[in-house]
Design a protein around this motif. Structure first.
Motif, PDB file in Angstrom:
ATOM      1  N   ALA A   1     -32.778   4.023  27.843  1.00 18.47           N
ATOM      2  CA  ALA A   1     -33.952   3.152  27.948  1.00 18.47           C
ATOM      3  C   ALA A   1     -34.043   2.539  29.344  1.00 18.47           C
ATOM      4  O   ALA A   1     -35.120   2.432  29.920  1.00 18.47           O
TER       5      ALA A   1
ATOM      6  N   GLY B   1     -23.929   2.535  20.886  1.00 17.79           N
ATOM      7  CA  GLY B   1     -25.167   1.846  21.243  1.00 17.79           C
ATOM      8  C   GLY B   1     -25.483   1.891  22.725  1.00 17.79           C
ATOM      9  O   GLY B   1     -26.635   1.773  23.133  1.00 17.79           O
ATOM     10  N   THR B   2     -24.443   2.063  23.539  1.00 17.52           N
ATOM     11  CA  THR B   2     -24.678   2.112  24.985  1.00 17.52           C
ATOM     12  C   THR B   2     -25.529   3.319  25.360  1.00 17.52           C
ATOM     13  O   THR B   2     -26.269   3.259  26.339  1.00 17.52           O
TER      14      THR B   2
ATOM     15  N   THR C   1     -26.861  -9.946  18.761  1.00 16.58           N
ATOM     16  CA  THR C   1     -28.052  -9.126  18.490  1.00 16.58           C
ATOM     17  C   THR C   1     -28.804  -8.795  19.782  1.00 16.58           C
ATOM     18  O   THR C   1     -29.679  -7.949  19.783  1.00 16.58           O
TER      19      THR C   1
ATOM     20  N   GLN D   1     -26.154  -4.073  23.154  1.00 13.77           N
ATOM     21  CA  GLN D   1     -26.404  -2.662  22.893  1.00 13.77           C
ATOM     22  C   GLN D   1     -25.826  -2.162  21.573  1.00 13.77           C
ATOM     23  O   GLN D   1     -26.412  -1.294  20.939  1.00 13.77           O
ATOM     24  N   HIS D   2     -24.686  -2.698  21.123  1.00 13.37           N
ATOM     25  CA  HIS D   2     -24.088  -2.119  19.915  1.00 13.37           C
ATOM     26  C   HIS D   2     -24.919  -2.436  18.672  1.00 13.37           C
ATOM     27  O   HIS D   2     -24.777  -1.780  17.647  1.00 13.37           O
ATOM     28  N   ILE D   3     -25.812  -3.439  18.763  1.00  7.16           N
ATOM     29  CA  ILE D   3     -26.709  -3.722  17.653  1.00  7.16           C
ATOM     30  C   ILE D   3     -28.133  -3.308  17.996  1.00  7.16           C
ATOM     31  O   ILE D   3     -28.796  -2.605  17.247  1.00  7.16           O
ATOM     32  N   ARG D   4     -28.591  -3.707  19.194  1.00  3.90           N
ATOM     33  CA  ARG D   4     -30.004  -3.510  19.511  1.00  3.90           C
ATOM     34  C   ARG D   4     -30.288  -2.130  20.088  1.00  3.90           C
ATOM     35  O   ARG D   4     -31.420  -1.753  20.271  1.00  3.90           O
ATOM     36  N   ARG D   5     -29.234  -1.396  20.458  1.00  6.58           N
ATOM     37  CA  ARG D   5     -29.373  -0.046  21.011  1.00  6.58           C
ATOM     38  C   ARG D   5     -30.437  -0.005  22.121  1.00  6.58           C
ATOM     39  O   ARG D   5     -30.281  -0.737  23.099  1.00  6.58           O
ATOM     40  N   GLU D   6     -31.475   0.837  22.022  1.00  7.76           N
ATOM     41  CA  GLU D   6     -32.374   0.971  23.177  1.00  7.76           C
ATOM     42  C   GLU D   6     -33.192  -0.285  23.459  1.00  7.76           C
ATOM     43  O   GLU D   6     -33.821  -0.391  24.502  1.00  7.76           O
ATOM     44  N   LYS D   7     -33.162  -1.268  22.551  1.00 11.84           N
ATOM     45  CA  LYS D   7     -33.915  -2.485  22.811  1.00 11.84           C
ATOM     46  C   LYS D   7     -33.034  -3.634  23.298  1.00 11.84           C
ATOM     47  O   LYS D   7     -33.459  -4.783  23.366  1.00 11.84           O
ATOM     48  N   ALA D   8     -31.794  -3.340  23.654  1.00  6.20           N
ATOM     49  CA  ALA D   8     -30.860  -4.368  24.087  1.00  6.20           C
ATOM     50  C   ALA D   8     -31.301  -4.980  25.413  1.00  6.20           C
ATOM     51  O   ALA D   8     -32.066  -4.382  26.162  1.00  6.20           O
TER      52      ALA D   8
ATOM     53  N   ALA E   1     -20.220   2.201  30.104  1.00  2.00           N
ATOM     54  CA  ALA E   1     -21.680   2.114  30.048  1.00  2.00           C
ATOM     55  C   ALA E   1     -22.287   2.254  31.438  1.00  2.00           C
ATOM     56  O   ALA E   1     -23.362   2.813  31.608  1.00  2.00           O
TER      57      ALA E   1
ATOM     58  N   GLY F   1     -11.263  -7.287  27.101  1.00  2.00           N
ATOM     59  CA  GLY F   1     -12.670  -6.937  27.286  1.00  2.00           C
ATOM     60  C   GLY F   1     -13.021  -6.620  28.725  1.00  2.00           C
ATOM     61  O   GLY F   1     -14.109  -6.890  29.182  1.00  2.00           O
TER      62      GLY F   1
ATOM     63  N   PRO G   1     -28.271   4.938  23.820  1.00  2.00           N
ATOM     64  CA  PRO G   1     -29.713   4.649  23.841  1.00  2.00           C
ATOM     65  C   PRO G   1     -30.074   3.522  24.809  1.00  2.00           C
ATOM     66  O   PRO G   1     -31.133   3.567  25.444  1.00  2.00           O
ATOM     67  N   ALA G   2     -29.219   2.504  24.927  1.00  2.00           N
ATOM     68  CA  ALA G   2     -29.517   1.393  25.843  1.00  2.00           C
ATOM     69  C   ALA G   2     -29.605   1.911  27.277  1.00  2.00           C
ATOM     70  O   ALA G   2     -30.467   1.499  28.053  1.00  2.00           O
TER      71      ALA G   2
ATOM     72  N   GLU H   1     -33.368 -11.831  13.102  1.00  2.00           N
ATOM     73  CA  GLU H   1     -31.968 -11.553  13.392  1.00  2.00           C
ATOM     74  C   GLU H   1     -31.048 -12.216  12.383  1.00  2.00           C
ATOM     75  O   GLU H   1     -31.203 -13.385  12.062  1.00  2.00           O
TER      76      GLU H   1
ATOM     77  N   ARG I   1     -21.855 -10.483  27.162  1.00  2.00           N
ATOM     78  CA  ARG I   1     -21.237 -11.173  26.033  1.00  2.00           C
ATOM     79  C   ARG I   1     -21.315 -12.685  26.188  1.00  2.00           C
ATOM     80  O   ARG I   1     -21.288 -13.201  27.298  1.00  2.00           O
TER      81      ARG I   1
ATOM     82  N   SER J   1     -29.405  -5.361  27.881  1.00  2.00           N
ATOM     83  CA  SER J   1     -28.704  -4.654  28.946  1.00  2.00           C
ATOM     84  C   SER J   1     -27.870  -3.572  28.287  1.00  2.00           C
ATOM     85  O   SER J   1     -27.606  -3.637  27.094  1.00  2.00           O
ATOM     86  N   ASN J   2     -27.438  -2.579  29.061  1.00  2.00           N
ATOM     87  CA  ASN J   2     -26.559  -1.570  28.455  1.00  2.00           C
ATOM     88  C   ASN J   2     -25.095  -1.975  28.605  1.00  2.00           C
ATOM     89  O   ASN J   2     -24.202  -1.248  28.208  1.00  2.00           O
ATOM     90  N   ILE J   3     -24.834  -3.147  29.179  1.00  2.00           N
ATOM     91  CA  ILE J   3     -23.445  -3.546  29.460  1.00  2.00           C
ATOM     92  C   ILE J   3     -22.644  -3.694  28.169  1.00  2.00           C
ATOM     93  O   ILE J   3     -23.147  -4.156  27.154  1.00  2.00           O
ATOM     94  N   CYS J   4     -21.394  -3.245  28.222  1.00  2.00           N
ATOM     95  CA  CYS J   4     -20.499  -3.354  27.071  1.00  2.00           C
ATOM     96  C   CYS J   4     -19.244  -4.064  27.533  1.00  2.00           C
ATOM     97  O   CYS J   4     -19.017  -5.225  27.256  1.00  2.00           O
ATOM     98  N   THR J   5     -18.421  -3.362  28.316  1.00  2.00           N
ATOM     99  CA  THR J   5     -17.241  -3.984  28.930  1.00  2.00           C
ATOM    100  C   THR J   5     -17.688  -5.037  29.940  1.00  2.00           C
ATOM    101  O   THR J   5     -18.674  -4.847  30.628  1.00  2.00           O
TER     102      THR J   5
END
Lengths: 527, 125, 447
Positions: free
Chosen positions: A203, A196-197, C311, C314-321, A164, A304, A199-200, B56, C291, C323-327
């Motif tokens: 943005a 999802g990353t 929620t 990003q994997h749920i909220r997508r552009e409204k998350a 990401a 992770g 679009p996030a 949610e 996380r 943060s874009n952080i995943c790992t």
């Protein structure tokens, strides 16, 4: 049978005991529980021996901490046992098949761990004079060369810390390139099947995300794409192979079309494993692509992270790459750490220091171990394995998109319709069979999606057993044994957990029982 | 005074110039166990179609869009401690916000209860 | 190739089962003109023995800081990592598992994360912490974004004594958003004054403690001023060992703590991977990035742990998350947790005290050198000295004598003549009295 000491040497036949009975300790044989570390301390125990500090006059400026922190004191063997016990409650690729789609859970070679810990590599300080770290800079440069060659791209930004973060790097480079031309574009096109990353990230770069639907064959809808293109489009973010496990057959056309309106082509490289040595993204018109070293190049996922997400860049975007980067000249290797000179157009710094060196070492060792021949074999065996599973299950599960898949096989849940068993229930039953479940409910465009990525690491025997287990479970589900699935998993360290309760009333840390008595009011008042 | 509904499953109850807004019983059923509701801030102006609240569940977040324009004059603070109200009492105790409506014509194109019932039945097929 | 199990025969049989004639038939979706016919222009595969040798050669071209007197800091600190920590993180079950999305078979990772979150909350004096960020600098940037979300304001005031990388990463992260920063200049010897900048438009003030130059400050009054203006105080800590000795940010009124956890359990590794810490108040938890692990029970009522409040992500909220952080920094946070468990209350306190005393001893020795001026009135284990010569030149000369004598401030704050002679010097538990004496003697010769 009794031996000469009167001890039985064979199990005696008895009626089956109830496996759900609780033991006194809560343990079940090799399945060993460990309380929280905070519940095991005894003040005064020591887990690290060190010298006594010399008495000195404090220079802390009157900022000495007065009260206790609240950490428990334990001995070394206690701590070791605690974490060994915890470790045994985890599934792992070393222990079994981990077909988690889009995550590329492949074998993690141990030579990579060994070389990452060599003195002179793993213990270097990031702020040593560059004259004392020439080997480290050479290593980064060498990895950069491999990445550029594999992808057929002219430049690479090494510092992004994860996938990401790499996306952020790529889209920032795109925005910086537009701004350098005096253009302010507002939209990024992202297929609706994207991670999802995507679009996030768009943005966070100030772009409006415009979602492009998928076609019936699982690829991006080219008509919709053409319709959405325009002079306000900064670029397209496309995963290729995509999240349905399919190669975007129109990829070159997509690149041409987005370039035609002055936009850039960002490729999400999460699924690079499928195409190593078979096609280079640089030959497909890509402008930027992140590479998850922790997927394709086997740096361990570590529950992770940490990851690493270097981004290869086209000539058009290369001038905007983040700092720092390694250069090579007459006096050996050097680091460009400031936004000036060669980095005058850089969009800035993305993380502290120089990137995820520990991951670079492991990834380069992995690449050297494979070589050009091994890398190509990775893609071939990964795709072979995925198709073997696809064919092995195709009469039991429905593939929403027909034909050859790439590195992962995608199914929907139509087989389960009317059984009362969901994709989630099936996954939990897979746990009882000793498998880590596949990726579920992603991509979002497929109902009850099951995304299975076997990787090149798995033998035919493993795949055959997996296919057999899946067929067995699917037969059970369609035969109406719903209850079996609803109660799964039975044999994991925990049964299904109450996630609703966890989210409604979040308990995110341990609080000492005494503190709970005294401070409960203050903590809950704060919430 | 009767409930009106949007195609996004919000309900509106207009009393004088104040509209109370929530989500329908059908919508709460689709969402599953609600774990949190993000309500707007009192005093904010909101336009028809803007995001009013977020509901949610464990694995999903659904935006609730305002069916009317106006000023937020009250929000249901009880939902913070008891989000289950949305599941248990969607049409009354589970309301989200009260809006002083600037243009009551906003409600004109909404469905009445009977039309909404037919609309929902159509979705289930 | 040792990592791939299929024999040529098996591949043939599998192809037959799939119903295709050759491997090439699997790749026909790739546009024909882009398909690679031959191999990439790279070396062929190598045995483990050869690969190991290659890396030993590279390692030999570097100077290991553990083999010489080393006083480097500037946000990354040389500490002893207990062998238990490195052993445990190499256990297969921790090393080779994925993000714990299936909690029933990931309790090891999840319980360790819960313990990590608790440890971070305790040492920072905050109510909650997340399951880690990439590193301290990215954590700082995320803290600023979070403060803007919480306050619904758009400006952040950044201390001039924040680590320059942290400031730069914050700039990079914010540059295309609606948020902006007000940057104060470095204040090496004078007190930094924030009063003129704090008003009802400000989302947060970001300060580091100990700051980039090693100085400690009581932030209580600053916190009060922020709160009076409806702004948040973000405190950055990049030497977490200091929290064993000094007042916690929470005690001083911090609203968000962004930290670098490398000092506990994580090897220097040339700057990464490290472990970013992010702690805050319970009431802001839904605005937190990254996380989170939470406690719950399973079907049988047994305590267990799950990833929760996803929620926000990003994997749920997508552009409204948020943060874009995943790992995140999973394995590094585990190393942190193990090392912190070994230390405990008494160990962390003692380690902090030992670091401070080593630094005080070294500072006193350096102060005695003619022309060397200690600029700090207070410090923990790192301080700034002014040399009577260019600090970069001095460091290079010390390097020739096999001593890593500190970080020239100008490497991080270039093009500022006031910084040219300044040197950051850190002393931890790893430096011995003879290391210090060698350093002082060598510096005397260089000056």
């Amino acid at each position: 049978m009794l031996n000469n000491k009167g001890r039985p040497t064979q199990p005696t036949t008895q009626s089956e005991p109830d496996v759900s009975i609780d033991t006194f300790t809560g343990n079940k044989g090799l399945e060993l529980e460990s309380p929280l570390i905070f519940e095991q301390g005894v003040p005064g125990r020591v887990g690290v021996d060190m010298a006594d500090p010399e008495p000195v006059k404090s220079r802390l400026g009157g900022l000495e901490r007065k009260g206790p922190i609240g950490l428990p004191d334990l001995s070394e063997p206690q701590v070791l046992r605690h974490f060994v016990r915890l470790s045994r409650q985890n599934y792992a690729i070393d222990a079994g098949f981990y077909p988690l789609g889009s995550c590329t859970m492949k074998h993690n070679p141990r030579i990579n761990e060994k070389v990452a810990r060599l003195a002179g590599l793993g213990d270097l300080h990031p702020m040593q004079p560059t004259s004392t770290v020439q080997g480290a800079l050479e290593l980064i440069n060498s990895l950069a060369h491999w990445l550029k060659t594999i992808t057929g791209m002219p430049a690479v930004a090494m510092s992004p810390a994860a996938g990401a973060h790499g996306e952020l790097c790529g889209v920032m480079a795109i925005r910086a390139a537009h701004e350098a031309k005096g253009e302010s574009r507002t939209r990024i096109l992202v297929p609706e099947s994207a991670h999802g990353t995507n679009p996030a990230t768009a943005a966070l770069c100030g772009y409006k995300v415009d979602s492009v639907p998928a076609r019936k064959d699982g690829r991006m809808d080219m008509d919709a794409f053409a319709e959405k293109l325009g002079p306000d489009v900064a670029g397209v973010m496309l995963t290729n192979p995509n999240t349905c496990g399919l190669f975007e057959t129109d990829v070159k056309k997509i690149a041409d079309m987005v370039h035609e309106v002055g936009g850039y082509f960002y490729c999400d490289g999460a699924n690079l494993n499928a195409i190593l040595g078979r096609v280079r993204p640089g030959d497909l018109g890509v402008d930027a692509m992140h590479i998850n070293l922790h997927k394709t190049f086997s740096t361990p996922h570590g529950g992770g992270g940490p990851g690493a997400g270097p981004v290869v860049l086209s000539d058009a975007l290369a001038p905007f790459a983040p700092i720092p980067f390694v250069t090579h000249g007459e006096n050996g290797f050097d680091l460009v750490e400031q936004k000036s000179g060669a980095a005058a157009q850089s969009f800035g710094r993305m993380k502290g220091y120089h990137g995820q060196m520990g991951m670079f070492i492991r990834a380069l060792a992995y690449m050297q171990s494979h070589g050009a021949d091994g890398l190509r074999q990775i893609a071939e065996d990964a795709v072979l394995n995925a198709n073997y599973i696809r064919v092995g299950l195709q009469d039991k599960l429905n593939s929403p998109f027909s034909g050859i898949c790439m590195h992962e096989a995608l199914f929907d849940d139509s087989t389960l319709k009317g059984t009362g068993v969901t994709t989630l229930d099936l996954a939990k039953a897979m746990i009882d069979e000793g498998y880590h479940p596949m990726t579920m409910y992603f991509p979002l465009v497929v109902h009850g999606a099951m995304l299975i990525e076997p990787t090149e690491s798995e033998s035919r025997q493993t795949l055959d057993q997996f296919i057999g287990a899946m067929r067995h479970l699917l037969d059970k589900a369609t035969a109406g044994e719903t209850e079996y699935f609803l109660s799964a998993p039975l044999f994991a360290p925990r049964r299904r957990l109450d996630e609703t309760g966890a989210a409604r009333n979040p308990v995110l840390r341990w609080v000492s029982p005494e503190a709970t008595d005294n401070e409960d009011a203050s903590l809950s008042a704060a919430s | 005074m009767s409930y009106k509904f949007t195609e996004d499953h919000e309900w509106v109850l207009l009393e004088g110039d104040v509209a109370t807004i929530g989500i329908s019983d059908y919508a709460q059923g689709q969402l599953g166990d609600v774990v949190y509701v993000e309500v707007p801030t009192v005093g904010d102006e909101i336009a028809k179609g803007d995001e009013l609240a977020v509901v949610e569940s464990v694995k999903a977040a659904s935006e609730v869009y305002s069916p009317v324009s106006g000023e937020i004059i009250d929000v249901n603070t009880e939902l913070e401690g008891a989000p289950t109200m949305v599941n248990e009492d969607a049409m009354e105790g589970g309301w989200f916000a009260k809006i002083r409506v600037t243009n009551s014509a906003d409600l004109d194109d909404l469905m009445d209860e009977a039309t909404y019932k037919t609309f929902v039945e159509g979705l289930d097929e | 190739m040792r990592y791939m199990p299929h024999t040529p025969n098996e591949r043939e049989e599998m192809l037959a089962k799939i119903g295709i004639g050759s491997i090439d038939d699997l790749f026909t979706d790739i546009p024909e003109e882009a398909r690679l016919g031959g191999l990439l222009d790279l070396p062929l595969h190598e045995s483990e023995m050869v690969v190991e040798k290659n890396f030993r050669k590279l390692a030999a071209k570097n100077l290991s800081p553990y083999s010489v007197p080393c006083f480097l800091g500037a946000g990354a600190y040389q500490h002893h990592v207990p062998s238990v920590a490195d052993h445990i993180i190499q256990r297969s079950e921790f090393l080779t598992s994925y993000t714990p999305y299936q909690p029933e078979i990931s309790q090891g990772t999840l319980q360790a994360l819960f313990e990590f979150q608790t440890q971070v909350a305790l040492i920072t004096g905050m109510e909650v912490a997340n399951a880690s960020m990439y590193d301290g600098a990215t954590s700082c940037a995320e803290a600023v974004l979070m403060a803007c979300r919480v306050t619904r304001r758009k400006k952040a005031v950044i201390s001039g004594n924040l680590h320059p990388h942290y400031r730069d990463v914050t700039h990079t992260t914010l540059q295309f958003t609606e948020f902006e920063t007000i940057d104060l200049p470095p204040a090496v010897t004078v007190e930094e004054r924030f009063d003129d900048y704090i008003n009802s438009d400000i989302a947060c003030v970001v300060v580091q403690n100990p700051d980039f130059f090693g100085r400690l400050d009581d932030l209580t009054a600053l916190a009060d001023k922020c709160h009076d203006a409806g702004a948040l105080l973000v405190v950055v800590v990049n030497e977490v060992v200091s929290l064993g000795a000094v007042k916690s940010p929470g005690e001083m009124g911090a609203d968000i703590v962004a930290g670098e956890g490398q000092s506990i359990g994580v090897p220097l590794s040339f700057g990464g991977p490290y472990v970013g810490l992010l702690a805050t108040r319970q009431k802001f938890v839904r605005q937190m990035p990254g996380r989170l692990c939470g406690q719950t029970v399973d079907q049988n009522g047994k305590r267990g742990f799950v990833l929760t409040l996803s929620t926000r992500e990003q994997h749920i909220r997508r552009e409204k998350a948020t943060s874009n952080i995943c790992t995140n920094a999973g394995l590094c946070s585990l190393a942190f947790t193990i090392h912190m468990s070994l230390l405990g209350e008494s160990g962390l306190t003692k380690l902090a005290s030992l670091n401070h005393s080593q630094a005080v001893i070294l500072a006193e020795k350096l102060e005695e050198l003619e022309g060397v001026e200690l600029l700090n009135t207070s410090f923990f284990n790192e301080f700034t000295i002014r040399l009577p010569m260019n600090a970069t030149t001095a460091i290079e000369k010390l390097g020739e004598k096999g001593i890593l004598g500190g970080v020239p401030v100008s490497r991080l704050i270039p093009d500022d003549p006031d910084m040219a002679n300044l040197l950051l010097v850190a002393a931890t538990e790893t430096c011995t009295t003879s290391d210090m004496d060698e350093f002082v003697a060598a510096l005397k010769e260089v000056l």
